[in-house]
Design a protein around this motif. Structure first.
Motif, PDB file in Angstrom:
ATOM      1  N   ALA A   1       0.761  -1.165  -0.099  1.00  0.00           N
ATOM      2  CA  ALA A   1       0.166  -0.014  -0.071  1.00  0.00           C
ATOM      3  C   ALA A   1       0.956   1.306   0.016  1.00  0.00           C
ATOM      4  N   ALA A   2       1.986   0.968   0.654  1.00  0.00           N
ATOM      5  CA  ALA A   2       2.793   2.372   0.952  1.00  0.00           C
ATOM      6  C   ALA A   2       3.257   2.678  -0.526  1.00  0.00           C
ATOM      7  N   ILE A   3       3.727   1.298  -1.172  1.00  0.00           N
ATOM      8  CA  ILE A   3       4.476   1.718  -2.541  1.00  0.00           C
ATOM      9  C   ILE A   3       3.576   2.190  -3.447  1.00  0.00           C
ATOM     10  N   ALA A   4       2.395   1.691  -3.445  1.00  0.00           N
ATOM     11  CA  ALA A   4       1.144   1.875  -4.508  1.00  0.00           C
ATOM     12  C   ALA A   4       0.757   3.557  -4.359  1.00  0.00           C
ATOM     13  N   CYS A   5       0.598   3.941  -3.249  1.00  0.00           N
ATOM     14  CA  CYS A   5       0.312   5.224  -2.677  1.00  0.00           C
ATOM     15  C   CYS A   5       1.323   6.234  -3.214  1.00  0.00           C
ATOM     16  N   ALA A   6       2.789   5.822  -2.841  1.00  0.00           N
ATOM     17  CA  ALA A   6       3.717   6.856  -3.222  1.00  0.00           C
ATOM     18  C   ALA A   6       3.662   6.842  -4.781  1.00  0.00           C
ATOM     19  N   LYS A   7       3.268   6.035  -5.524  1.00  0.00           N
ATOM     20  CA  LYS A   7       3.648   5.716  -7.108  1.00  0.00           C
ATOM     21  C   LYS A   7       2.366   6.754  -7.480  1.00  0.00           C
ATOM     22  N   GLU A   8       1.535   7.091  -6.664  1.00  0.00           N
ATOM     23  CA  GLU A   8       0.105   7.746  -7.199  1.00  0.00           C
ATOM     24  C   GLU A   8       0.248   9.144  -6.635  1.00  0.00           C
ATOM     25  N   GLY A   9       1.661   9.372  -6.090  1.00  0.00           N
ATOM     26  CA  GLY A   9       1.868  11.107  -5.973  1.00  0.00           C
ATOM     27  C   GLY A   9       1.810  11.395  -4.418  1.00  0.00           C
ATOM     28  N   ALA A  10       1.338  10.381  -3.596  1.00  0.00           N
ATOM     29  CA  ALA A  10       1.109  10.797  -2.230  1.00  0.00           C
ATOM     30  C   ALA A  10       2.431  11.136  -1.452  1.00  0.00           C
ATOM     31  N   LYS A  11       2.687  11.877  -0.466  1.00  0.00           N
ATOM     32  CA  LYS A  11       3.633  11.937   0.642  1.00  0.00           C
ATOM     33  C   LYS A  11       3.272  10.801   1.561  1.00  0.00           C
ATOM     34  N   VAL A  12       4.052   9.634   1.266  1.00  0.00           N
ATOM     35  CA  VAL A  12       3.434   8.581   2.376  1.00  0.00           C
ATOM     36  C   VAL A  12       4.412   8.669   3.679  1.00  0.00           C
ATOM     37  N   ILE A  13       3.897   8.134   4.920  1.00  0.00           N
ATOM     38  CA  ILE A  13       4.760   7.966   5.868  1.00  0.00           C
ATOM     39  C   ILE A  13       4.290   6.533   6.259  1.00  0.00           C
ATOM     40  N   ALA A  14       5.340   5.811   6.576  1.00  0.00           N
ATOM     41  CA  ALA A  14       5.359   4.424   6.630  1.00  0.00           C
ATOM     42  C   ALA A  14       5.603   4.060   8.064  1.00  0.00           C
ATOM     43  N   ALA A  15       4.745   3.503   8.933  1.00  0.00           N
ATOM     44  CA  ALA A  15       5.081   3.365  10.291  1.00  0.00           C
ATOM     45  C   ALA A  15       5.147   2.117  10.411  1.00  0.00           C
ATOM     46  N   ASP A  16       5.789   1.238  11.350  1.00  0.00           N
ATOM     47  CA  ASP A  16       6.070  -0.122  11.672  1.00  0.00           C
ATOM     48  C   ASP A  16       7.022  -0.386  13.137  1.00  0.00           C
ATOM     49  N   ILE A  17       6.651  -1.541  13.701  1.00  0.00           N
ATOM     50  CA  ILE A  17       7.437  -1.827  14.814  1.00  0.00           C
ATOM     51  C   ILE A  17       8.785  -2.322  14.376  1.00  0.00           C
ATOM     52  N   ASN A  18       8.712  -2.795  13.273  1.00  0.00           N
ATOM     53  CA  ASN A  18       9.986  -3.477  12.866  1.00  0.00           C
ATOM     54  C   ASN A  18      11.019  -2.653  11.899  1.00  0.00           C
ATOM     55  N   LYS A  19      12.052  -2.380  12.644  1.00  0.00           N
ATOM     56  CA  LYS A  19      13.064  -1.233  12.152  1.00  0.00           C
ATOM     57  C   LYS A  19      13.636  -1.690  10.837  1.00  0.00           C
ATOM     58  N   THR A  20      13.962  -2.991  10.731  1.00  0.00           N
ATOM     59  CA  THR A  20      14.916  -3.809   9.815  1.00  0.00           C
ATOM     60  C   THR A  20      14.035  -3.477   8.576  1.00  0.00           C
ATOM     61  N   THR A  21      12.778  -3.907   8.526  1.00  0.00           N
ATOM     62  CA  THR A  21      11.812  -4.042   7.390  1.00  0.00           C
ATOM     63  C   THR A  21      11.429  -2.317   6.837  1.00  0.00           C
ATOM     64  N   LEU A  22      11.527  -1.750   7.801  1.00  0.00           N
ATOM     65  CA  LEU A  22      11.285  -0.118   7.407  1.00  0.00           C
ATOM     66  C   LEU A  22      12.454   0.304   6.867  1.00  0.00           C
ATOM     67  N   ALA A  23      13.700  -0.089   7.290  1.00  0.00           N
ATOM     68  CA  ALA A  23      14.922   0.497   6.608  1.00  0.00           C
ATOM     69  C   ALA A  23      14.988  -0.190   5.330  1.00  0.00           C
ATOM     70  N   GLU A  24      14.649  -1.220   5.045  1.00  0.00           N
ATOM     71  CA  GLU A  24      14.642  -1.762   3.671  1.00  0.00           C
ATOM     72  C   GLU A  24      13.668  -1.274   2.877  1.00  0.00           C
ATOM     73  N   LEU A  25      12.511  -0.710   3.364  1.00  0.00           N
ATOM     74  CA  LEU A  25      11.506  -0.030   2.242  1.00  0.00           C
ATOM     75  C   LEU A  25      12.338   1.620   1.922  1.00  0.00           C
ATOM     76  N   ALA A  26      12.803   2.213   2.904  1.00  0.00           N
ATOM     77  CA  ALA A  26      13.428   3.318   2.750  1.00  0.00           C
ATOM     78  C   ALA A  26      14.578   3.296   1.732  1.00  0.00           C
ATOM     79  N   ASN A  27      15.226   2.335   1.962  1.00  0.00           N
ATOM     80  CA  ASN A  27      16.470   2.206   0.814  1.00  0.00           C
ATOM     81  C   ASN A  27      16.074   2.029  -0.517  1.00  0.00           C
ATOM     82  N   GLU A  28      14.752   1.472  -0.708  1.00  0.00           N
ATOM     83  CA  GLU A  28      14.273   0.904  -1.814  1.00  0.00           C
ATOM     84  C   GLU A  28      13.412   2.203  -2.476  1.00  0.00           C
ATOM     85  N   PHE A  29      12.759   2.799  -1.727  1.00  0.00           N
ATOM     86  CA  PHE A  29      12.045   3.954  -1.927  1.00  0.00           C
ATOM     87  C   PHE A  29      12.126   5.124  -1.098  1.00  0.00           C
TER      88      PHE A  29
END
Length: 249
Positions: A21-49
Motif C-alpha cells: 500500500a505504501a509503494i502504491a500510494c507513493a507511485k500515485e503521488g502521495a507523501k507516504v509516511i510508513a510506520a512499523d514496529i520492525n526497524k529492519t523492514t522499514l529500513a529496507e523500504l526506505a532504501n528502496e523507496f
C-alpha cells in the motif's frame, strides 16, 4: 497522479499489504509516511523507496501514537493495517492471546484514529474530504472460519468500529471504510503455512477455499486501497469491501 498532494500514513508498512500500500500510494503521488514496529523492514523500504518517510511505531503504545500525531502534519489519509492472526477454536483461547489480539487488531485502530482525527477534521474543512481505511477481513461478521475465534471476533469489531466512525463524522468530511481481504500471500501467511504439520497440504488447503483458484497477491488489494484513500471515493463511507476471490459468493 491520483493521490497528488495528499499525506497518507500507513501502519504495518514494513511488509505484506502495508508495504504494498505504501509503494502504491507513493507511485500515485502521495507523501507516504510508513510506520512499523520492525526497524529492519522499514529500513529496507526506505532504501528502496527513499521518497517514503518512515517512523518506527508500536501502535500498542498510546504515548508513542499521540507523540507521532503531534509531530506530523494533518493527514489526508490513514490506513490502519497492523494486525495479527491467532489460530484455534474458543477452547484454545487464552486470556493473554484474547487481550493481545484485541489490543493489536482493534484498540490500535482506536488509538490511531483518536490521535490523528482532530487534525484530519481541520484538514477536511479545506479539502472537503479525508479518508480512514481499516484492515478487516472476510473472516469476521461476514463469514465464519474454523480455527479463527480471536481473529474473526476482532475483525468483526473492526467493521463495527468503522461504521461508528463513519456515522459520527460523515457530515464533517471524514470518511471511514474497511478492507476485507480473502487469503493473501504475505509473509504472515507463509509463516502460518510453514508452521503447519504438513506445509504442502496447508498451502493446498488455503488455495482450495478460493473459488477463483489461487491465493490473492498484495497487488490484488492495492488498487482498492488507492481508490478508498483517494477523492474518487469521496461519496463512499461506512462500508466493508470484500476482495476475496469468490469465497463469500
Amino acid at each position: 497522479m491520483r493521490l497528488a498532494g495528499k499525506t497518507i500514513l500507513i501502519t504495518a508498512a514494513g511488509q505484506g499489504m502495508g508495504r504494498a500500500a505504501a509503494i502504491a500510494c507513493a507511485k500515485e503521488g502521495a507523501k507516504v509516511i510508513a510506520a512499523d514496529i520492525n526497524k529492519t523492514t522499514l529500513a529496507e523500504l526506505a532504501n528502496e523507496f527513499p521518497e517514503i518517510q518512515t517512523h518506527v511505531l508500536d501502535v500498542r503504545d498510546c504515548k508513542a501514537v499521540d507523540a507521532l500525531a503531534d509531530e506530523l502534519p494533518p493527514l489526508d489519509g490513514l490506513f490502519n493495517c497492523a494486525g495479527v492472526v491467532h489460530n484455534g477454536t474458543i477452547l484454545d483461547v487464552t486470556e493473554d492471546d484474547w487481550a493481545f489480539g484485541f489490543d493489536l487488531n482493534v484498540s490500535s485502530m482506536v488509538r490511531m484514529t483518536r490521535a490523528f482525527l482532530p487534525k484530519m477534521l481541520e484538514r477536511a474543512k479545506t479539502t472537503g474530504t479525508c479518508s480512514i481505511l481499516n484492515m478487516s477481513s472476510m473472516a469476521s461478521s461476514i463469514k465464519g472460519f474454523t480455527n479463527r475465534t480471536i481473529y474473526g471476533a476482532t475483525k468483526a469489531a473492526v467493521l463495527g468500529l468503522t461504521k461508528a466512525v463513519a456515522a459520527d463524522f460523515v457530515g464533517q468530511g471524514v470518511r471511514c471504510n474497511a478492507l476485507c481481504p480473502g487469503t493473501v500471500d504475505t509473509p504472515s501467511l507463509r509463516g502460518r503455512i510453514d508452521s503447519a504439520a504438513d506445509p504442502v497440504q496447508a498451502e493446498k488447503d488455503f488455495i482450495a477455499r478460493q473459488p477463483i483458484g489461487r491465493l490473492a497477491t498484495v497487488d490484488d488489494m492495492s488498487p482498492l486501497i488507492v481508490y478508498l484513500l483517494s477523492d474518487e471515493s469521496s461519496y463512499v463511507t461506512g462500508q466493508g469491501f470484500l476482495v476475496d476471490g469468490g469465497v463469500t459468493i
